[in-house]
Structures are given as C-alpha cells and as structure tokens.
Scaffold this motif. Sequence first.
Motif: not given
Lengths: 464, 111
Positions: A279-301
């Motif tokens: 909502a703050r960025d008004r955009a769809w963004l790739p999901q990431r956890d607190e550590a930067g893990r994306s929804s895919l294994p071995q892919v980080y953001l």
Amino acid sequence: MNAIQPVIVGAGPAGIRAAQALVQAGLKPIVLDESFHPGGQIYRQPPPGFTRPKSQLYGTEHHKADSLHRQMQAMESSIDYRPQSLVWNAQGHALDVIQAGRSTRVEFSHLILATGATDRVLPFEGWTTPGVYTLGASQIALKFQGTVIGSRVTFLGTGPLLYLVAYQYVKAGANVVAVLDTGSLAARAGALAGMLRTPALLAKGLVFMAYLCAKGIPMLSNVRPVRVQGQERVRGLVCRSADGGRERTFDCDGIGYGLGLRSETQLASLLGCEYRFHARDRAWLPQRDEAGRSSLPQVYLAGDGAGIMGADAAERAGERAALALLADAGMAIDQNRAQQLEHQLQHIDRSRTVLERAFPFPADMVPSVADEVVLCRCEEVTVGTVRRAIADGSIAEMNRLKALTRVGMGRCQGRMCAAATAELLASARNVPLADVGRIRTQPPVKPIPIMACPPPAACEKAGT
Amino acid sequence: MQILQRVAERHRPAVAFTLDGAPVCALEGDTVLTAILTQQAHLRRTEFTGAARAGFCMMGACQDCWVLTESGARLRACTQMIESGMQLRTRPLQGSGVLPLTDPWPPGEAV
C-alpha cells in the motif's frame, strides 16, 4: 569445486554489501551490473578523468559512497564482477546476460536480486517535451556528467529527492527558478512529529530547504502541473494550486520532475516470484520475508528493487539477504548480526512511512489529465485511448488493458507508464489500486540486439 | 540551442564526432546523450508522431534516447560513451524507412 555459485544482480549499495558478506563466508559471487562502475544510481561514479571530490558529488553521504566504492575495489580478486552486463531474461536457475553485444547464459545456485529503482511519474500535458527529465536524471546529469538540464530549471514533484537535487543544482551554480512540491505544507508539518524520531532525516531535509530559502529560491506547496509550454523544447511550466485557483507560469527551459521512486521488479516476475500489494509504495512487489527471502527457494531480494526504503536500508538488506542465503546453504552465520540488521531495517521502515506521509503521492493528478496527453512514451498511446478502452467496461486488469491498447508494450516495458496506467484504470473503475493487478513481465526486459539472441530453445521459452 | 549546460568538469580533452553529418566536439567522458544535448535540443523523433525527444531517465530505463549511427547501428545515448570519430544521426538514414534494414547490431556495439 564449489557447488554454491551465488549470483548478484546489481552493484548498488544492496548488491555490494551482499557480495561482501558472501566473500567473508568464502564464496565467490558473480556480480552482474548494467553500469560502467559500481555504486548504483545513488553512489554512481563519474567517468575516468573527472576531478570533483566525493564530498562534492555525494554531499553528506560521501563517506557511505566512498566506503562502498572501496569495498568493491578490495573485492576485485574475490568476486567475479561483470560491469556493463544487462540481465534480459531469467528462467529457473539461469540468467540471460548481454555483455559487449553478446548474450551468454549465467547459471546460479542462489540469486540475490538488487535491481534498484527509477523515478515514479504521472503524465501531464507536455511531459514528453525535450527538457523535461526525471529528478534522478537531473541528478545524474550533474553527478555523472557535470551538466545541468537547462539554463533556467524548475523542479516539480515530491519526495526528499526534490529538495536534494534542487539544493545540489543551486550549489553547482545552476539557475533554479522554483521548487514546486505537489504535497501540502500541512502534510509535511504533520509528519514533523514522526520525523523527530529520526532526527538525522529531519536535519538533512531542513538543511536543504533552509539553503534554498536563504538563496531566495521560491518554494511552493500544493502545486499541480497544468502544462509544459513549448513544442520542440521546454519554454515554461504552467501550474496551479491543487485547490484550483488561477494559473501561474514559470519561465524555464528545464524541468526536473518526480513523484518518489518505483521498484524495478521485472526479473523477479520472470522467475515466477509471488507478489503482494504494497500500500505504501502503491505497487505490487515481490513478496519477501524479514531476511529477504522471496517465495522461491534460493532467490533473495534486497534494496529498492523490492520496495522503496532508500540506500541505507539497501546496504543492510543486501547483507541480511546474503546471510539468509548462507544459512539456507547450511553455512554458519552470525545470528546476532542478522537480528541487528533486521532491527535496523524495521526502524528505517518506520521512518519511511513518515516520509511517505510528508510527501504524499498526488494520485488526483490522474483523473484530471487531458485525453490528448501521451500516457505511454514508447508507443505514444494517449490517455484518451486508454480511457475509451476502459469505458467499454470489459477491462478489469492491466494485462488486458495492455493487450488492447499497447500501453506498456513498448521499449520501456511499462517502466514509465505502468504506475500511471494502474491509477487510471483503478480510478475509472472506482476500485482499489490493488485490484487492477500488474503487468506481467516479458523477456527481454530491455531492448536487446536480435543478433545476440541465444539458441532457439531459449528464444522459444522467451516467446511464451 | 542546447539543453544541457556544463557547470563542472570542463577541462577534459575534446573528442571529435559528426552529428547528422556536421563535425562537432564533445569532451572525453561524455555520454552520447551529453555529447548531443550540449549541441542541440533533441536526440530523436518518435516513430508515430515525429515528436522531438531528448531522453528522460538517463539511467537506461525509459528507452527514450536511442540514436542512430551512419552505419545504421542503434545506440542508447545515456549508457554509451562518446568515442572519437563516431558518426551519429538524430534522424533515420534517408530512404531506409524508420528502421534500417541492414544489420543494426554489429557485434561489439554496446547495447
């Protein structure tokens, strides 16, 4: 033989700190970056032979810039750094990369995407006229080339960059006509209380404003652009107040314009990362956890490419993502350091919310923009064309709109128009912005020479 | 009249190139974008309406600064450095239509 081959895309603050953490753990990451030199956009280094000191180029941030540049030098033999490398496709565990006109395939066991951001803009009459540049471009012209975008420059938009770039221009001896903020003074004053918790941020912002004030540069709030004067180049900027009122013309031949930043998320999209609406960025963004893990294994953001949080956060997010990578690869990491980084990121995240309140996005510019205005710079699709397509009533989301109008289908792949198009579609249908979705990325994410196209198998995949 | 004004780093060696056939000079370390826009106020004309454009983002994202060379190659002006002897065009080659039919991307040309 090492089975772990991490690849980092982007050599800005996030990418450099990620590389540093991996090197410290004994890995040798491949670092792919589109620029000539490391540093990203914010700490972009001038070409060889330029003589201005870093204190002049990066101001209060020059120690951070210097530290990152030195870190890259220190890692020269311990990383595989590939500048001027464009990653144009990403599938499975491979990236297609163009370097010196040739496409090669780079395979990764683990991937950290630190792809950065560009200016967020909305169209208004004349925004494609020569002499109108983004705030980022205005800053690059000065920092990277020692030039300014006109002999009389007006700055327009909102966000910390508006005042920073205006300040840098005045300091460099440019003639700045005015600084026009689309946000209201009340919004900025209201956010002051929040900023008191982040005094460094507040102090920096006030220094820029006080300097501009002392130099007699007019600073106006609550401004909306009406039109750029001039066809072949900028001859002036006509504005009015957001509340209506009479028009006012600023005599200028250059306009620096921007409404905050937007993340570059194309590669995450190609890989199939899950997205969520921010909502703050008004955009769809790739999901990431607190550590930067994306929804895919071995892919980080990490960094602004996964949500706008600024350069200080990018350094920390880059390091944190690298630690997550190491832990996932079964290597020992310093848990205390990981936690410390997460705390720092949470703190920066809170101050980011305050900043957004101080510099709100002027979404009301969208419904009021005239039909004749070009929305998509590449395909020259007008706002009217898109409005008429939407009025048909059958278009509920962005990809359908793109297919029917070609908006976002051009060379820039929607980088300059997708934010505005989403706002237009949502406001016309009277639905929340999240409901209109996002444009699915297609390879190549940027134009590439057809001669460099890889073997047919990859092309077939790319064409699906 | 040019768009970009030099305010710093003025003491660099000159680089000679041609712009739409005319001999002009830039400075070593200029991008193609800087080299052209310190001479004139546009880089290209759009395919559909012929509107003048002079770039927008200067960081390789907007793709609004492509120019041609006399040999028909296309260069993204903000991410390509000027080189001595470059022959740049802000208009398509005569008789070639909008896009040149010859190999527009010789190997080795920066993207």
